[in-house]
Enzyme design. Structure first.
Site, PDB file in Angstrom:
ATOM      1  N   ARG A 185      -4.484  41.157   9.313  1.00 60.83           N
ATOM      2  CA  ARG A 185      -5.869  41.447   8.899  1.00 60.83           C
ATOM      3  C   ARG A 185      -6.215  42.923   9.110  1.00 60.83           C
ATOM      4  O   ARG A 185      -6.994  43.482   8.338  1.00 60.83           O
ATOM      5  CB  ARG A 185      -6.849  40.570   9.668  1.00 60.83           C
ATOM      6  CG  ARG A 185      -6.777  39.148   9.172  1.00 60.83           C
ATOM      7  CD  ARG A 185      -7.744  38.257   9.888  1.00 60.83           C
ATOM      8  NE  ARG A 185      -7.810  36.980   9.191  1.00 60.83           N
ATOM      9  CZ  ARG A 185      -8.419  35.921   9.637  1.00 60.83           C
ATOM     10  NH1 ARG A 185      -9.056  35.956  10.790  1.00 60.83           N
ATOM     11  NH2 ARG A 185      -8.428  34.809   8.937  1.00 60.83           N
ATOM     12  N   LYS A 188     -10.409  15.276   2.636  1.00 64.17           N
ATOM     13  CA  LYS A 188     -11.506  14.371   2.291  1.00 64.17           C
ATOM     14  C   LYS A 188     -12.280  14.763   1.029  1.00 64.17           C
ATOM     15  O   LYS A 188     -12.526  15.923   0.782  1.00 64.17           O
ATOM     16  CB  LYS A 188     -12.480  14.309   3.464  1.00 64.17           C
ATOM     17  CG  LYS A 188     -11.838  13.754   4.711  1.00 64.17           C
ATOM     18  CD  LYS A 188     -12.872  13.348   5.746  1.00 64.17           C
ATOM     19  CE  LYS A 188     -13.484  14.557   6.380  1.00 64.17           C
ATOM     20  NZ  LYS A 188     -14.399  14.377   7.456  1.00 64.17           N
ATOM     21  N   GLY A 217      -8.357  27.559   3.607  1.00 64.00           N
ATOM     22  CA  GLY A 217      -7.568  27.944   4.776  1.00 64.00           C
ATOM     23  C   GLY A 217      -6.229  27.242   4.856  1.00 64.00           C
ATOM     24  O   GLY A 217      -5.173  27.882   4.988  1.00 64.00           O
ATOM     25  N   GLY A 224     -13.430  29.324   4.389  1.00 66.22           N
ATOM     26  CA  GLY A 224     -14.769  28.807   4.077  1.00 66.22           C
ATOM     27  C   GLY A 224     -15.439  29.572   2.944  1.00 66.22           C
ATOM     28  O   GLY A 224     -16.087  28.978   2.083  1.00 66.22           O
TER      29      GLY A 224
HETATM   30  P1  ADP Z   1      -8.243  23.622   2.713  1.00 64.02           P
HETATM   31  O1  ADP Z   1      -8.365  24.137   4.138  1.00 64.02           O
HETATM   32  O2  ADP Z   1      -7.193  24.365   1.950  1.00 64.02           O
HETATM   33  O3  ADP Z   1      -9.566  23.581   2.017  1.00 64.02           O
HETATM   34  P2  ADP Z   1      -8.372  20.876   3.576  1.00 64.02           P
HETATM   35  O4  ADP Z   1      -8.871  21.325   4.900  1.00 64.02           O
HETATM   36  O5  ADP Z   1      -9.284  20.150   2.688  1.00 64.02           O
HETATM   37  O6  ADP Z   1      -7.704  22.120   2.793  1.00 64.02           O
HETATM   38  O7  ADP Z   1      -7.148  19.879   3.767  1.00 64.02           O
HETATM   39  C1  ADP Z   1      -5.986  20.201   4.465  1.00 64.02           C
HETATM   40  C2  ADP Z   1      -5.452  19.002   5.197  1.00 64.02           C
HETATM   41  O8  ADP Z   1      -5.367  17.867   4.358  1.00 64.02           O
HETATM   42  C3  ADP Z   1      -4.063  19.250   5.713  1.00 64.02           C
HETATM   43  O9  ADP Z   1      -4.090  19.353   7.116  1.00 64.02           O
HETATM   44  C4  ADP Z   1      -3.273  18.037   5.236  1.00 64.02           C
HETATM   45  O10 ADP Z   1      -2.437  17.485   6.234  1.00 64.02           O
HETATM   46  C5  ADP Z   1      -4.368  17.052   4.882  1.00 64.02           C
HETATM   47  N1  ADP Z   1      -3.897  16.042   3.932  1.00 64.02           N
HETATM   48  C6  ADP Z   1      -3.354  16.249   2.724  1.00 64.02           C
HETATM   49  N2  ADP Z   1      -2.983  15.072   2.163  1.00 64.02           N
HETATM   50  C7  ADP Z   1      -3.292  14.115   3.055  1.00 64.02           C
HETATM   51  C8  ADP Z   1      -3.141  12.693   3.053  1.00 64.02           C
HETATM   52  N3  ADP Z   1      -2.585  12.047   2.038  1.00 64.02           N
HETATM   53  N4  ADP Z   1      -3.564  12.017   4.150  1.00 64.02           N
HETATM   54  C9  ADP Z   1      -4.141  12.685   5.182  1.00 64.02           C
HETATM   55  N5  ADP Z   1      -4.308  14.016   5.239  1.00 64.02           N
HETATM   56  C10 ADP Z   1      -3.892  14.726   4.184  1.00 64.02           C
HETATM   57 MG    MG Z   2      -9.085  23.194   5.918  1.00 62.80          MG
END
Ligand code: ADP
Ligand code: MG
Length: 394
Positions: A35, A198, A351, A374
């Site tokens: 960074r 989610k 992230g 975020g």
């Molecule tokens: P980002 O930070 O890129 O926005 P999220 O925080 O929404 O992404 O999601 C990342 C998490 O989702 C990861 O830690 C991953 O393990 C989890 N994940 C992906 N697929 C599944 C699944 N089928 N069941 C449970 N967790 C999942």
């Molecule tokens: Mg995340």
């Protein structure tokens, strides 16, 4: 379009620049200075143009109190080492006091000063006008180059712009160029890949992208809520029972807009949430009781890869499976690989998505990986980021 440091004259001016020096530290040592390195182009430009530069950032969560383990002193030393020029560290438990003001007033063109951790003051996150004014009093011009905090209205990211002309640095410029162009003026076909854990975390992102994309590919944990909503069993997969109606509404909205919304056709299920789970590939309409979907299956990987490779623009947020477990990283890898092969613009936001791409070794194959978790999500939701809104328009 927002003004950048190139659109204003900084010669002989004192410029206060909000950076993201929130680096990982262990026992007082910086463990990763990416960074800091990323912030150098803006700093060097300002120095070369004859400005004196006052840098500011937060580090960790000192919760509004001076705590020495969160001091930016080590960051000042590292900037100095990287630039080969001295950095004056304005050590102060209150960030700005009379001594700091005097030191700022004495700065000569080409000199650099770094303020202490902004979050030593609770007024920072409260966007307190008094603190914002105190920060502003140190300089003639404000530059924001911290995309990762641009979705927060803090004294150093938003409030300060009430008192100084405000423009972006090169990092925020790049984020706005890539994310902005991808979302608002995409080369078509425009494909959005959405996954992660989610649905409830991503409602805003899905709703916004349904308005813009040609195709949306759903994967990750959120896929099972859609699958259940369509009347199929999902075993012990992540599923938000209270979001089934929402999933159907999103599907209906996509249909109404003529957007193709694809769900996985097969999935890799495990008998437990673990690296060494027993696993098998099943069709998404036949997920067995007691098994959980942890990755998209091979047919889905191929289907999604074919769509991605033909895209003019791809935006990806959310891993396709539990990529942290090698056994369930295949779907995320397949998507990353297809993006690497895509000739269009490929942008990664979020992230965990950014860390997945890095972990799997595809970082330099993407057009852009957003540095703000975020902030990039809020951008994809179509929100105006406070730290961007305050910048002057071109
Ligand atoms: P980002 O930070 O890129 O926005 P999220 O925080 O929404 O992404 O999601 C990342 C998490 O989702 C990861 O830690 C991953 O393990 C989890 N994940 C992906 N697929 C599944 C699944 N089928 N069941 C449970 N967790 C999942
Ligand atoms: Mg995340």
């Amino acid at each position: 379009m927002k003004k950048t440091v190139k659109d204003i004259d900084v010669k002989g001016k004192r410029v206060i620049c909000r950076c993201d020096f929130n680096v990982p530290m262990k026992d007082g040592e910086i463990t990763d200075d990416k960074r800091i390195v990323a912030a150098l182009p803006t700093i060097k430009y300002l120095l070369e143009e004859g400005a004196s530069v006052i840098l500011m950032s937060h580090l960790g969560r000192p919760k509004g109190e001076p705590k020495q383990e969160f001091s930016l002193a080590a960051v000042g030393q590292r900037i100095s080492d990287l630039l080969g020029e001295g950095v004056i560290f304005a050590k102060s438990d209150v960030v700005v006091d009379d001594a700091v003001k005097a030191a700022a007033a004495d700065l000569e063109p080409g000199q650099i000063m770094l303020l202490e951790n902004l979050r030593f003051r609770k007024e920072e996150e409260k966007n307190d006008p008094g603190f914002a004014k105190d920060l502003a009093s140190l300089a003639d011009i404000y530059v924001n180059d911290a995309f990762g905090t641009a979705h927060r209205a803090h004294a150093s990211t938003a409030g300060i712009a009430d008192y100084l002309p405000a423009v972006s640095g090169f990092l925020i410029e790049k984020e706005l160029n890539f994310l902005g162009e991808a979302v608002n003026d995409p080369v078509r076909p425009f494909v959005a890949i959405l996954g992660g854990s989610k649905v409830s975390d991503k409602i805003g992102v899905i709703s916004n992208l349904i308005e813009k994309a040609d195709t949306i590919l759903i994967g990750g944990g959120m896929a099972y809520t859609f699958i259940r909503a369509n009347g199929f069993g999902t075993g012990t997969s992540l599923c938000e029972e209270d979001k089934l109606d929402l999933a159907l509404e999103l599907q209906a909205k996509a249909k109404e807009k003529g957007v193709e919304l694809l769900l996985p056709v097969d999935t890799i299920v495990g008998d437990k949430f673990a690296e060494d789970a027993d696993k098998k590939v099943v069709s998404c309409d036949k997920i067995p009781e007691g098994w959980m979907g942890l990755d998209i299956g091979p047919k889905t990987q191929k289907l999604y890869a074919d769509v991605i490779k033909k895209a003019g623009t791809v935006i990806w947020n959310g891993p396709m499976g539990v990529f942290e477990f090698e056994a369930f990283a295949g779907g995320t890898k397949a998507v990353a690989e297809a993006m690497a092969e895509c000739k269009g613009t490929t942008v990664v936001g979020g992230g965990d998505s950014a860390s997945a791409v890095k972990k799997l070794g595809y970082s330099d194959k993407m057009s852009h990986i957003s540095t703000g978790g975020g902030a990039s999500l809020e951008f994809l939701e179509g929100k105006v980021l406070p730290g961007v809104e305050v910048l002057q328009d071109k």
